[in-house]
Design a protein around this motif. Structure first.
Motif, mmCIF file in Angstrom:
data_model
loop_
_atom_site.group_PDB
_atom_site.id
_atom_site.type_symbol
_atom_site.label_atom_id
_atom_site.label_comp_id
_atom_site.label_asym_id
_atom_site.label_seq_id
_atom_site.Cartn_x
_atom_site.Cartn_y
_atom_site.Cartn_z
ATOM 1 N N ILE A 1 0.871 -1.178 0.000
ATOM 2 C CA ILE A 1 0.000 0.000 0.000
ATOM 3 C C ILE A 1 0.902 1.220 0.000
ATOM 4 C CG2 ILE A 1 -1.923 -1.142 1.124
ATOM 5 C CD1 ILE A 1 -1.111 0.188 3.709
ATOM 6 N N ASP A 2 0.466 2.255 -0.694
ATOM 7 C CA ASP A 2 1.335 3.403 -0.973
ATOM 8 C C ASP A 2 0.518 4.685 -0.890
ATOM 9 O OD1 ASP A 2 3.891 4.497 -2.797
ATOM 10 O OD2 ASP A 2 1.981 5.388 -3.377
ATOM 11 N N VAL A 3 1.181 5.733 -0.431
ATOM 12 C CA VAL A 3 0.624 7.084 -0.523
ATOM 13 C C VAL A 3 1.618 7.916 -1.327
ATOM 14 C CG1 VAL A 3 0.018 9.170 0.728
ATOM 15 C CG2 VAL A 3 -0.724 6.965 1.600
ATOM 16 N N SER A 4 1.146 8.502 -2.425
ATOM 17 C CA SER A 4 2.005 9.285 -3.315
ATOM 18 C C SER A 4 1.401 10.655 -3.556
ATOM 19 C CB SER A 4 2.177 8.574 -4.666
ATOM 20 O OG SER A 4 2.923 7.397 -4.529
ATOM 21 N N GLY A 5 2.271 11.619 -3.836
ATOM 22 C CA GLY A 5 1.800 12.962 -4.134
ATOM 23 C C GLY A 5 2.896 13.805 -4.753
ATOM 24 N N PRO A 6 2.552 15.006 -5.203
ATOM 25 C CA PRO A 6 3.550 15.909 -5.762
ATOM 26 C C PRO A 6 4.621 16.253 -4.725
ATOM 27 C CG PRO A 6 1.327 16.673 -6.239
ATOM 28 C CD PRO A 6 1.199 15.569 -5.251
ATOM 29 N N LEU A 7 5.765 16.664 -5.200
ATOM 30 C CA LEU A 7 6.943 16.886 -4.370
ATOM 31 C C LEU A 7 6.667 17.797 -3.172
ATOM 32 C CD1 LEU A 7 9.917 16.040 -4.522
ATOM 33 C CD2 LEU A 7 10.382 18.169 -5.712
ATOM 34 N N ARG A 8 5.922 18.870 -3.401
ATOM 35 C CA ARG A 8 5.724 19.878 -2.349
ATOM 36 C C ARG A 8 4.832 19.369 -1.216
ATOM 37 N NH1 ARG A 8 0.644 21.539 -3.233
ATOM 38 N NH2 ARG A 8 -0.192 21.246 -5.333
ATOM 39 N N THR A 9 4.166 18.204 -1.420
ATOM 40 C CA THR A 9 3.215 17.739 -0.414
ATOM 41 C C THR A 9 3.828 16.751 0.565
ATOM 42 O OG1 THR A 9 2.456 15.906 -1.800
ATOM 43 C CG2 THR A 9 1.338 18.019 -2.067
ATOM 44 N N VAL A 10 5.146 16.602 0.576
ATOM 45 C CA VAL A 10 5.782 15.641 1.485
ATOM 46 C C VAL A 10 5.387 15.948 2.926
ATOM 47 C CG1 VAL A 10 7.888 17.019 1.697
ATOM 48 C CG2 VAL A 10 7.962 14.574 2.163
ATOM 49 N N HIS A 11 5.118 14.891 3.692
ATOM 50 C CA HIS A 11 4.681 15.068 5.079
ATOM 51 C C HIS A 11 5.470 14.122 5.975
ATOM 52 C CE1 HIS A 11 2.135 15.045 8.666
ATOM 53 N NE2 HIS A 11 1.614 16.184 8.222
ATOM 54 N N PRO A 12 5.893 14.582 7.158
ATOM 55 C CA PRO A 12 6.737 13.738 8.014
ATOM 56 C C PRO A 12 6.061 12.450 8.474
ATOM 57 C CG PRO A 12 6.001 15.733 9.180
ATOM 58 C CD PRO A 12 5.698 15.932 7.739
ATOM 59 N N ALA A 13 4.719 12.439 8.509
ATOM 60 C CA ALA A 13 4.016 11.261 9.023
ATOM 61 C C ALA A 13 3.626 10.273 7.932
ATOM 62 C CB ALA A 13 2.757 11.700 9.775
ATOM 63 N N MET A 14 3.980 10.571 6.673
ATOM 64 C CA MET A 14 3.505 9.754 5.565
ATOM 65 C C MET A 14 3.915 8.286 5.714
ATOM 66 S SD MET A 14 4.336 10.117 1.489
ATOM 67 C CE MET A 14 3.999 11.867 1.474
ATOM 68 N N LEU A 15 5.189 8.046 5.995
ATOM 69 C CA LEU A 15 5.677 6.668 6.084
ATOM 70 C C LEU A 15 5.090 5.953 7.297
ATOM 71 C CD1 LEU A 15 7.415 4.450 4.939
ATOM 72 C CD2 LEU A 15 9.358 5.375 6.196
ATOM 73 N N ALA A 16 5.029 6.647 8.432
ATOM 74 C CA ALA A 16 4.443 6.028 9.630
ATOM 75 C C ALA A 16 2.977 5.683 9.389
ATOM 76 C CB ALA A 16 4.578 6.974 10.814
ATOM 77 N N LEU A 17 2.280 6.512 8.627
ATOM 78 C CA LEU A 17 0.862 6.273 8.355
ATOM 79 C C LEU A 17 0.665 5.002 7.528
ATOM 80 C CD1 LEU A 17 -2.118 7.187 8.337
ATOM 81 C CD2 LEU A 17 -1.586 8.527 6.286
ATOM 82 N N VAL A 18 1.424 4.851 6.433
ATOM 83 C CA VAL A 18 1.218 3.654 5.602
ATOM 84 C C VAL A 18 1.702 2.402 6.339
ATOM 85 C CG1 VAL A 18 1.276 4.845 3.387
ATOM 86 C CG2 VAL A 18 3.398 4.006 4.351
ATOM 87 N N THR A 19 2.740 2.539 7.168
ATOM 88 C CA THR A 19 3.223 1.381 7.932
ATOM 89 C C THR A 19 2.156 0.908 8.916
ATOM 90 O OG1 THR A 19 5.502 2.176 7.753
ATOM 91 C CG2 THR A 19 5.041 0.559 9.470
ATOM 92 N N ALA A 20 1.555 1.855 9.640
ATOM 93 C CA ALA A 20 0.510 1.496 10.595
ATOM 94 C C ALA A 20 -0.712 0.916 9.889
ATOM 95 C CB ALA A 20 0.113 2.725 11.411
ATOM 96 N N THR A 21 -1.055 1.456 8.720
ATOM 97 C CA THR A 21 -2.214 0.951 7.981
ATOM 98 C C THR A 21 -1.949 -0.457 7.466
ATOM 99 O OG1 THR A 21 -2.773 3.224 7.339
ATOM 100 C CG2 THR A 21 -3.791 1.443 6.082
ATOM 101 N N ALA A 22 -0.727 -0.716 7.009
ATOM 102 C CA ALA A 22 -0.375 -2.078 6.568
ATOM 103 C C ALA A 22 -0.505 -3.065 7.722
ATOM 104 C CB ALA A 22 1.036 -2.101 5.991
ATOM 105 N N GLN A 23 -0.080 -2.659 8.907
ATOM 106 C CA GLN A 23 -0.193 -3.539 10.078
ATOM 107 C C GLN A 23 -1.656 -3.788 10.432
ATOM 108 O OE1 GLN A 23 2.207 -1.237 12.751
ATOM 109 N NE2 GLN A 23 4.106 -2.266 12.181
ATOM 110 N N LEU A 24 -2.497 -2.737 10.313
ATOM 111 C CA LEU A 24 -3.932 -2.925 10.554
ATOM 112 C C LEU A 24 -4.536 -3.876 9.530
ATOM 113 C CD1 LEU A 24 -5.039 0.741 11.378
ATOM 114 C CD2 LEU A 24 -5.004 -1.208 12.956
ATOM 115 N N ALA A 25 -4.122 -3.745 8.272
ATOM 116 C CA ALA A 25 -4.634 -4.630 7.224
ATOM 117 C C ALA A 25 -4.253 -6.081 7.516
ATOM 118 C CB ALA A 25 -4.092 -4.198 5.863
#
Length: 495
Positions: free
Chosen positions: A189-213
């Motif tokens: 599972i992946d979250v992608s966006g334009p360069l300017r939209t980088v967010h510090p929690a992006m990786l932690a969010l997809v990691t936690a969602t993968a664990q929930l899945a």
């Protein structure tokens, strides 16, 4: 799954300046010149794998492997389909607000689902970030989805950390999802966006969602296990106290009677006699969605059915050889490629997947079926099985021995098995990738060993004879009195 890495301070402080720095790093690494800093190790390793797969850094693009009309069937059959509502709940609303999109792939990097903010989806269309395209590293180079699948770990890829230039305007984070039953990768599972939209929690969010899945998949698995137990306990009761067990389709023990068993039994498709780790023999009979196992009665062990021995020697500068039970069999290059790919995938492959690995995007499963029919006629139906296509023999292949030795770090064993490149005339994408990977790894372990015998064995192959680094290492390793040193020095002077 490991804990997601913390984002770098420079990335969060000024994403666009950080992206320009990454551009300089990538350009220097690809040109072989000093870089302003080293790329992250996960990125460097991914670049190496992608380049070995011949991904073009300047003009590469994710290939379209399925048309829109073919996707509904693939989605409905995919194991991640039941958890899609959870993924939407956790990722899509956030993605909309942050101008991102959620992507779900299968284990081969094929994008099955893509949802998010409309503007981002339109931008994604321009770089083929769409359903039906394949984003494995071998297909699209370094990217979060492909690299997460290649490493089995969550990863963030920002801007020019993507190997292919057209993706430098994107930032993405992905995490793999595994089957709680078998441990096999199901997809990412992946979250992608334009360069300017980088967010510090992006990786932690997809990691936690993968664990929930994965947690939700475990809950679904528990329901299936209980349903199987209830439907089939009568078969276990019918043993009338004789040692036995109910097994899941993957061989997990769901219920046992009068015996102690490992948590999982290695069952063959269709059942039959199996040997337990402690030497006991058991019989396994198929049931709906699982198996019934019962221990063999005391007395002479029943004769085990003959299993053919298939020997493949394809790591050689010569023509190679294949034997079945010691009998040499002639083979075409295409048959050698099929045997190699099936030996590398012991669980087997569908005609579609085998066609893709043999021929790339243009692969036709009809052609593969015809080749398999010829191969079964030549080797025997007991050696090559169908549904899925797989080898049912005991396989002794030099490339498998070489791989195993590399995993153990046994340089001498790896080089002994490596007598030349794997099927050097093959243009199959998967064979070419395996050939280049094996050659590079064996070369590196030979260099790292600094052992004269290991280096000499590699130098005697076509891959090592004109390799100046190998020649120099061999000159340094051979003692002055060794007559081989003069041979190598003379050859070095000619290079």
């Amino acid at each position: 799954m490991t804990v997601a890495e913390a984002p770098e301070a420079d990335l969060l402080r000024d994403p666009e300046s950080y992206a320009r720095l990454l551009e300089h790093v990538r350009a220097a690494v690809l040109a072989g010149t000093p870089a302003p800093r080293s790329p992250r190790s996960v990125v460097s390793a991914s670049w190496d794998r992608s380049l070995a797969a011949r991904v073009d850094p300047d003009a590469g693009e994710a290939p379209v492997v399925y048309e829109p009309g073919e996707l509904p069937g693939l989605r409905g059959e995919h194991p991640l389909s039941p958890v899609l509502p959870l993924l939407r709940q956790n990722l899509v609303s956030i993605a909309d607000d942050a101008e991102h999109m959620m992507i779900v792939t299968d284990a081969d990097g094929l994008i099955l689902w893509r949802e998010g903010e409309t503007g981002v989806l339109l931008r994604a269309d321009r770089v083929a970030l769409t359903e039906g395209t394949r984003w494995s590293e071998a297909a699209a180079g370094t990217n979060a989805m492909g690299t997460a699948l290649a490493t089995g770990e969550p990863v963030r890829i920002h801007s020019a950390e993507h190997l292919v230039r057209r993706y430098h305007a994107w930032t993405c984070a992905a995490a793999p999802v595994r089957d709680p039953d078998t441990g096999a990768l199901l997809g990412s599972i992946d979250v992608s966006g334009p360069l300017r939209t980088v967010h510090p929690a992006m990786l932690a969010l997809v990691t936690a969602t993968a664990q929930l899945a994965e947690g939700q998949l475990r809950a679904h698995l528990a329901v299936r296990d209980e349903r199987l137990r209830q439907a089939n306990m009568r078969h276990l009761a019918a043993l009338r106290g004789r040692p036995g067990a109910l097994l899941s389709a993957s061989g997990r023990v769901l219920a046992a009677e009068s015996c102690v068993l490992p948590s999982t039994v290695d069952v063959r498709r269709g059942g039959g006699t199996v040997a337990l780790p402690d030497g006991r023999l058991a019989t396994v009979e198929p049931l709906p969605e699982g198996y019934l196992l019962y221990l063999s009665s005391p007395g002479p062990s029943p004769a085990r059915p003959h299993r053919a021995r298939l020997a493949l020697d394809f790591l050689t500068d010569g023509p190679g050889s294949a034997t079945v039970d010691g009998r040499e069999v002639p083979f075409t290059l295409r048959h050698a490629e099929i045997l190699t790919l099936l030996a590398l995938a012991p669980d087997g492959m569908t005609a579609d997947r085998l066609a893709c690995r043999l021929y790339g995007e243009s692969g036709n499963p009809v052609t593969v079926r015809a080749e398999i029919h010829r191969l079964r006629t030549q080797l025997g139906t007991s050696v090559v099985r169908t549904r899925p296509y797989r080898l049912a023999a005991d396989v002794d292949a030099d490339f498998l021995r070489c791989r195993a030795a590399l995993r153990r770090g046994a340089a001498d064993e790896a080089v002994r098995a490596f007598r030349g490149p794997l099927l050097p005339e093959s243009e199959s994408p998967a064979i070419r990738q395996e050939r280049e990977s094996l050659t590079a790894q064996v070369r590196q372990v030979a260099l790292n060993s600094a052992d004269a015998e290991v280096l000499w064995a590699f130098w005697e192959t076509s891959c090592g004879v004109d390799d100046l680094a190998i020649v120099d290492a061999l000159c340094a390793a051979l003692p002055a009195g060794d007559p081989r040193r003069a041979v190598v020095l003379t050859h070095r002077a000619r290079l």
